[in-house]
Design a protein around this motif. Structure first.
Motif, short mmCIF file in Angstrom:
data_model
loop_
_atom_site.label_atom_id
_atom_site.label_comp_id
_atom_site.label_asym_id
_atom_site.label_seq_id
_atom_site.Cartn_x
_atom_site.Cartn_y
_atom_site.Cartn_z
N HIS B 3 19.79 -5.61 -34.46
CA HIS B 3 20.59 -6.77 -34.03
C HIS B 3 20.24 -7.14 -32.60
CE1 HIS B 3 23.78 -7.10 -37.17
NE2 HIS B 3 23.29 -5.91 -37.46
N LYS B 4 20.24 -8.43 -32.38
CA LYS B 4 20.06 -8.87 -31.00
C LYS B 4 21.45 -9.01 -30.37
CE LYS B 4 17.95 -12.53 -28.27
NZ LYS B 4 17.48 -13.91 -28.32
N ILE B 5 21.64 -8.34 -29.27
CA ILE B 5 22.95 -8.34 -28.63
C ILE B 5 22.80 -8.88 -27.22
CG2 ILE B 5 24.96 -6.92 -28.01
CD1 ILE B 5 24.30 -6.48 -30.87
N GLU B 6 23.55 -9.92 -26.93
CA GLU B 6 23.55 -10.45 -25.56
C GLU B 6 24.94 -10.29 -24.97
OE1 GLU B 6 21.29 -14.30 -24.93
OE2 GLU B 6 21.38 -14.22 -27.11
N CYS B 15 20.21 -8.47 -22.59
CA CYS B 15 19.92 -8.71 -24.00
C CYS B 15 19.14 -7.51 -24.53
CB CYS B 15 19.08 -9.98 -24.13
SG CYS B 15 18.64 -10.34 -25.83
N ILE B 16 19.59 -6.98 -25.67
CA ILE B 16 18.84 -5.88 -26.28
C ILE B 16 18.80 -6.05 -27.79
CG2 ILE B 16 19.31 -4.09 -24.56
CD1 ILE B 16 21.49 -3.13 -26.67
N ASN B 17 17.88 -5.34 -28.41
CA ASN B 17 17.86 -5.23 -29.86
C ASN B 17 18.26 -3.82 -30.23
OD1 ASN B 17 16.87 -7.76 -31.09
ND2 ASN B 17 15.25 -7.43 -29.56
N THR B 18 19.19 -3.70 -31.14
CA THR B 18 19.66 -2.35 -31.44
C THR B 18 20.22 -2.27 -32.85
OG1 THR B 18 21.04 -0.54 -30.64
CG2 THR B 18 22.00 -2.73 -30.52
N ASN B 19 20.39 -1.03 -33.33
CA ASN B 19 20.93 -0.80 -34.67
C ASN B 19 22.43 -1.03 -34.68
OD1 ASN B 19 18.48 -0.17 -35.78
ND2 ASN B 19 18.71 2.03 -35.37
#
Lengths: 800, 151, 295
Positions: B3-6, B15-19
């Motif tokens: 998931h992209k999380i901002e 902003c990161i991409n994470t499970n």
């Protein structure tokens, strides 16, 4: 206070405080290596069994797995332990308790590893589970460690005078039985350790939340089969310990070390809360039988004590903890005839070991409850019965030690606590108010016949349901290790050319504020601002083995070593001063406010300049200070000897409210009077009292672990209830500071005395409030209403 | 599934991409090396992982990655600006710290309280930090530190 | 450890209902997460086999509070902190607010929602007994439409409700209560701070000239599902307030709880204490009635 100090005894801010309030302090789990692997435990599913087979085939080829560590990977000792080597690092032939570990899965992704654990197939030959310590020594009880040929861990007898004669001469003889429960240390930081090999696999470095780095070093060295000097242990910031991050951490350090040398990579082991509670040791549950003979004037003639400690599956510190019990079981009272027997036994329960108090909170709960029971028999005040029997200068203890080497401040603490709490007035007032209740609110088992429907007269008006009570307890406590161990500490002090200072010690910061205490001592001796003292974290490569940081010994022993080191360097600096000012004889120099002054002040120099001069004069700028405890002795057969070289005294008064309809107990106030000798850091000392009293109240009222068939049911803080900020209203510390020849300026011990007294004071206050004597800890809701424990059959979160 | 999380972290957009199964606690500690936020129980009982989410104290062990999206997070590392915050100073002065493991969480709970209520009573202070377990201090010096910050 | 799962953030209520309507049976609605995430973390069986979480926490439709002529509608997505902070709710339903402020810690109340507390239906859920006393209903919505169900009929058994897979609870509807009602909420925990209920009781009473015109009693953590004690209420209604009456009502709750739960390990403690607690709650409430003598 008669003693004149510039910084000692003041409120001093913690040296490590800045890092801790900003979140930058590095605890073990905050330390990360790039190529780090994780270790995840494969735990037993059963409590007592022979291991038939461990089958890893279902996971062996899983990409998440780098390697599997078992006992076969251990190059050195497969079993370890502080006294008896009975605890396997990885179980290989037998499991004996629910926390046992058979293997460790190692890999990059911790959560992937955790998924694999259940796929390891273990075959067992199950054995009967020994859970009742009373049965441990029966002939037909299975042996936990067959090689020992008995389930007895240790037996300590103590004999003074002739109890038979003493009882015969007594006007009254009463017998009482008390029990205490497990207590979990409940440090908020769960166990974490990291190990990595030095270049070329020459030895191993371990960083962790380790209470006693030198003990951990010994264990790692034994397990790896390498010299002590090839193992370096560095303490990370320690997130609470209270005696708890010893054996468990040492074994985790060894597991990580084995894996680190096998893989050549850093290994981190990090426990979750449930794992922490399952595998770590607890405070010993005790069964205590007291028989006491006394005269109508209140004088105790004889006491016979039988104590059984549940050591659980491993001996751990049982032999030392229960030794303190045998020394102190009669409390701070001079009794002519004493016979004490303390046994610690193996069971399949979770193992028990060191916890703040260390074999004293249990007998103090019993002994100090008993003192009030004697007072109640004779209808005299709790203060009076204690004054009549209490230690005075020159009293002889149960072990035959004459108390003439230190100030016996029994009366001092008792009087102070009595006065500060208006004890007699309140005690009499509450007793009058509560006279009519006298336990008639207790729900008897026979009410089962009408399904526990209350009779009309059992209903309690809300205005009468909260009862107030006040109670007290007194203790004496041997300082430091006593005859249980080698007792010497070193401290390293190094002057820098600019006047700043490096300080370190072989004892470890456990969060209690040792760094600050030691820095204060340097600051006091050398007359410099405490900010100039820079404390170095403990690394076993930089200091010498000073024994464990236990037994409330750091201020006394470590402080003594720091004071010694400071004095040595002070003498050297004096010589530089003499040379600079051309003084030919020893004379009185004043070290104060960063300035060294001679005579009327016309000859002076700043500390900074003096250090610079010393450096340029090729002086030795560093030193080790040493403090060794005086000799003590003990005869194992008779239980006689000079057990400890000095003692501290304390008295706590608890005021409680008891809801006799529901069993709630609320702690309104605890007055804690302690003679810990000279107070070095007032802020830190008060903190010790607040924290110790709170843990002691938890031990008394809320903290309960049920081990059912050897398995603990309360595995996290939703069920193991430690006190919150709302559970104790007021705590008032007082320090009476008796004279003492040992320790830095006569500073002694405080950490453990603060905890050991609280449960008895609360129990006595509950008696004052209700007329009911509660002899079984914890005194929880059900205990108050039923006078017995209810054992739940379902402890799931939120079960009705 | 990634998931992209901002979100805003200590005042900065990140902003990161994470499970999806990662918790805010893991993201702070592992993605941003903000290790002042501690893990003590993993079930919202100890409060060591307390951070502010949209100005409210929350247990970061009970917030999943996706729930963080679009929110504003403040951790202990974002509290001190141009020197220590007054709360931090008073924690030092009052001796409210021993081992220090619970300290960041307690400070965050206190910080959230003072955002909402600049003049809390002792009862309100206790209520605000009741979800933060401390095994060392017995809480007295912590309560004093918070009181000192008000006056 | 939280297992691998899929996370979907609902855009709005319609989106939520559409997603729920896809019949795979594996979507779990997530609001504050204080039950679900702890349950997943601890591996509780009732949270096993959850693969998808549908996050509704941010839906404004579930956070509305509307005050109608004869009722309040409270969004199921309101957190307990939001409920406590709302003056309208505090004035109209003080017992709900009192109960809400005893739930968990501030951190928990900042996340946990009232809808979540109902759906989780733990025996010890603290919001349920005041809601039951207030005759609350839940508004349930699915793609097929909306319906209202009385809370007492909605709670089926411990940790279960009558909610279908394609439905969600959007609002809690509380009928208006006359100002002449007075009552109280009582909670007993093992410690003072952040306690899970050993028992909780809510009482609401309306009296005219010492005659009980209406009486409502509900309990939590004494029976597997929070419930109204209607037989006790009926025993009291129409009677004159007296100490004797309050005692007999209190004895009756002991009998009723025993009937529902049977004798279990905790009965020796719980049965006497629930009677005692109800008695004291009733006495205290009745003391607030003008001129009522219950001594």
């Amino acid at each position: 206070m008669s003693k004149k100090f510039s910084i000692v005894g003041k409120e001093v801010i913690r040296q490590d405080g800045y890092a801790k309030v900003t979140g930058s302090a590095k605890f073990a789990d905050d330390i990360i290596f790039t190529d780090m692997l994780f270790g995840v435990m494969v735990r037993t599913h059963v409590v007592h069994a022979l291991i038939k087979n461990i089958d890893f085939s279902a996971i062996e080829n899983n990409p998440a797995l780098t390697t599997i560590i078992t006992a076969e990977d251990i190059p050195g000792a497969k079993k370890v332990g502080p006294i008896k080597k009975d605890q396997p690092v990885f179980c290989y032939d037998k499991v004996v308790t629910s926390g046992d570990v058979l293997a460790m899965l190692v890999g990059k992704d911790e959560s992937e590893l955790r998924k694999l654990v259940d796929n390891v197939k273990i075959e067992y030959n199950e054995l009967p589970v020994v859970t009742d310590p009373e049965n441990a020594l029966n002939d037909n009880t299975p042996l936990i460690h067959p090689e020992n040929k008995t389930n007895l861990i240790n037996h300590y007898p103590l004999l003074k005078g002739d109890v038979k004669k003493g009882f015969a001469e007594s006007d009254y003889v009463i017998e009482r039985r008390y029990t205490t429960s497990y207590q979990e240390h409940a440090y908020i930081e769960p166990e974490t350790v990291i190990a990595y090999p030095f270049e070329g696999n020459n030895g191993i470095k371990v960083i962790g939340s380790i209470q006693n780095p030198y003990t951990a070093r010994r264990v790692v060295s034994e397990v790896m089969g390498i010299p002590l000097a090839d193992v370096r242990i560095e303490q990370a910031e320690l997130g609470g310990s209270f005696g708890g991050k010893d054996d468990t951490m040492n074994i985790l350090a060894a597991r990580a070390a084995v894996a680190a040398l096998k893989t050549g990579q850093p290994i981190k082991i990090k426990f979750g809360r449930e794992e922490s509670i399952i595998e770590s040791y607890k405070r010993h549950p005790y069964r205590l039988n007291y028989k006491v003979g006394f005269n109508s004037d209140g004088k105790i003639k004889a006491m016979k004590i039988d104590i059984l400690a549940d050591g659980g599956a491993y001996a751990s510190m049982s032999p030392f903890a229960t030794w303190r019990t045998v020394v102190q079981a009669t409390g701070p009272y001079e009794i002519e005839n004493v016979e004490t027997n303390v046994n610690a036994v193996y069971t399949n329960n979770p193992y028990t070991g060191a916890m703040r108090g260390f074999g004293s909170p249990q007998p103090i709960f019993a002994q100090e409850s008993l003192m009030d029971e004697i007072a109640a028999e004779l209808n005299i005040s709790p203060l009076k019965v204690r004054t009549i029997n209490g230690f005075k200068a020159g009293s002889i203890t149960a072990s035959g030690q004459k108390l003439d080497e230190h100030e016996v401040s029994f009366n001092k603490v008792l009087e102070k606590a009595g006065a500060e709490s208006c004890f007699n007035v309140k005690w009499n007032k509450y007793r009058k108010e509560n006279n009519k209740i006298d336990g008639n609110f207790i729900i008897k088992e026979k009410q089962k016949s009408n399904n526990f429907i209350l009779n009309e007269n059992q209903f309690i008006d809300p205005e009468n349901t909260w009862r107030r009570g006040i109670g007290l307890s007194v203790s004496f406590r041997g300082c430091s290790l006593g005859a249980e161990g080698i007792d010497a500490v070193t401290a390293y002090l190094s002057l820098q050319p600019d006047g700043s200072i490096h300080l370190s010690c072989g004892l470890a910061e456990n969060g209690q504020g040792l760094r600050t205490t030691f820095s204060i001592i340097v600051s006091e001796v050398l007359g410099i601002p405490i900010e100039d003292v820079h404390y170095l974290n403990l690394d076993t490569g930089h200091n010498s083995d000073s024994g464990p940081t236990v037994a409330s010994r750091s201020t006394l022993m470590g402080g003594g070593a720091v004071q010694n080191a400071s004095s040595i360097l002070k003498e050297r600096l004096k010589k530089v001063f003499y040379k600079y000012w051309n003084i030919n004889k020893d004379c009185n120099l004043i070290f104060n406010s960063g300035l060294i002054t001679y005579g009327n002040g016309n000859k002076k120099i700043t500390f900074k300049e003096l250090c610079s001069l010393a450096y340029n004069d090729d002086s030795n700028m560093s030193t080790l200070g040493l403090y060794a405890g005086p000799k003590v002795d003990w005869d194992e057969e008779s239980g006689q000897g000079n057990a400890y070289f000095t003692y501290v005294y304390g008295c706590q008064v608890a005021e409680v409210s008891v809801n006799i309809s529901t069993g709630e107990v609320y702690v309104n106030k605890v007055i804690a009077v302690h003679d810990a000798g000279t107070v070095i850091n007032l802020l830190g000392s008060e903190g010790q009292v607040y924290g110790g009293v709170t843990q002691g109240a938890g031990f008394c009222l809320w903290e309960e672990l049920n081990s059912e068939e050897g398995k603990i049911k309360e595995l996290n803080f939703d069920q193991y209830l430690i006190p919150t900020c709302k559970d104790i209203d007021e705590i008032k510390p007082f320090f009476v500071e008796g004279n003492e020849k040992y320790g830095p300026w006569g500073a002694k011990s405080l950490g453990e005395p603060t905890l050991e007294l609280t449960s008895a004071a609360i129990a006595n206050a509950i008696f004052n409030a209700t007329g009911v004597r509660y002899r079984n800890l914890p005194i929880n809701l059900e205990e108050i209403i039923l006078l017995r424990k209810l054992r739940p059959d379902n402890l799931k979160r939120g079960s009705a | 599934m990634s998931h992209k999380i901002e979100f805003i972290l200590n005042g900065k957009s990140v902003c990161i991409n994470t499970n999806a199964n990662r918790r805010l606690l893991d993201i702070l500690r592992e993605e941003f090396q903000l290790t002042g936020t501690k893990e003590g129980c993993s079930i919202g009982e100890c409060g060591a992982c307390t951070v502010l989410m949209n100005n409210k104290a929350v247990n970061s062990c009970l917030v999943l990655a996706g729930q963080v999206n679009g929110s504003e997070i403040l951790t202990i590392e974002g509290v001190a600006k141009n020197g220590l915050h007054k709360l931090q100073e008073n924690f030092l002065m009052a001796g409210a710290i021993q081992c220090g493991f619970c300290t960041p969480g307690v400070i965050m709970s206190s910080y959230a309280l003072l955002l909402e209520n600049s003049n809390p009573t002792e009862e309100e202070i206790k209520e605000a930090i009741a979800g933060n377990l401390c095994r060392c201090t017995g809480y007295k010096q912590i309560i004093k530190a918070i009181k000192d910050t008000i006056s | 450890m939280i297992p691998d799962l899929e996370y979907i953030r609902a855009i709005d209520l319609n989106d939520t209902l559409k997603i729920l309507d896809v019949k795979n049976g594996k979507v779990k609605v997530l609001a504050g997460g204080t039950d679900i995430i702890t349950g997943l973390q601890q591996g509780f069986s009732r949270f096993a086999k959850i693969y998808k979480l549908l996050d509704i926490a941010q839906l404004n439709e579930l956070k509305s509070i509307s005050i109608n002529e004869d009722s309040f509608e409270i969004g199921a997505g309101l957190t307990f902190s939001e409920i406590i902070a709302n003056n309208n709710i505090a004035t109209a339903y003080p017992l709900l607010v009192k109960a809400a402020s005893t739930i968990g810690s501030v951190q928990i109340r900042n996340r946990a929602t009232i809808g979540g507390n109902i759906i989780n239906n733990a025996p010890c859920a603290d919001s349920l007994s005041p809601l039951l006393v207030y005759d609350a209903s839940v508004r349930i919505q699915s793609n097929k439409g909306a319906k209202e169900v009385l809370l007492k009929d909605f709670l089926s058994e411990a940790y279960r409700t009558n909610l279908e897979q394609n439905e969600i609870v959007t609002h809690i509807i509380l009928p208006k209560i006359l100002k002449t009602y007075i009552g109280d909420f009582y909670k007993l925990g093992r410690r003072r701070g952040v306690a899970i209920s050993r028992l909780s009781l809510t009482v609401l009473i309306k009296c005219e000239k010492q005659i009980i015109e209406d009486l409502r009693i509900a309990g939590g953590a004494v029976t597997p599902v929070a419930m109204r004690f209607t037989n006790i209420e009926e025993m009291g209604i129409g009677k004159k307030v007296s100490n004797k009456l309050l005692i007999s009502l209190s004895q009756e709750i002991g009998r009723k709880v025993l009937k529902v739960t049977g004798l279990r390990w905790s009965s020796a403690y719980k049965l006497p204490v629930v009677q005692q607690s109800l008695y004291q709650l009733l006495v205290n409430v009745c003391k607030k009635l003008n001129g009522t003598n219950v001594a």
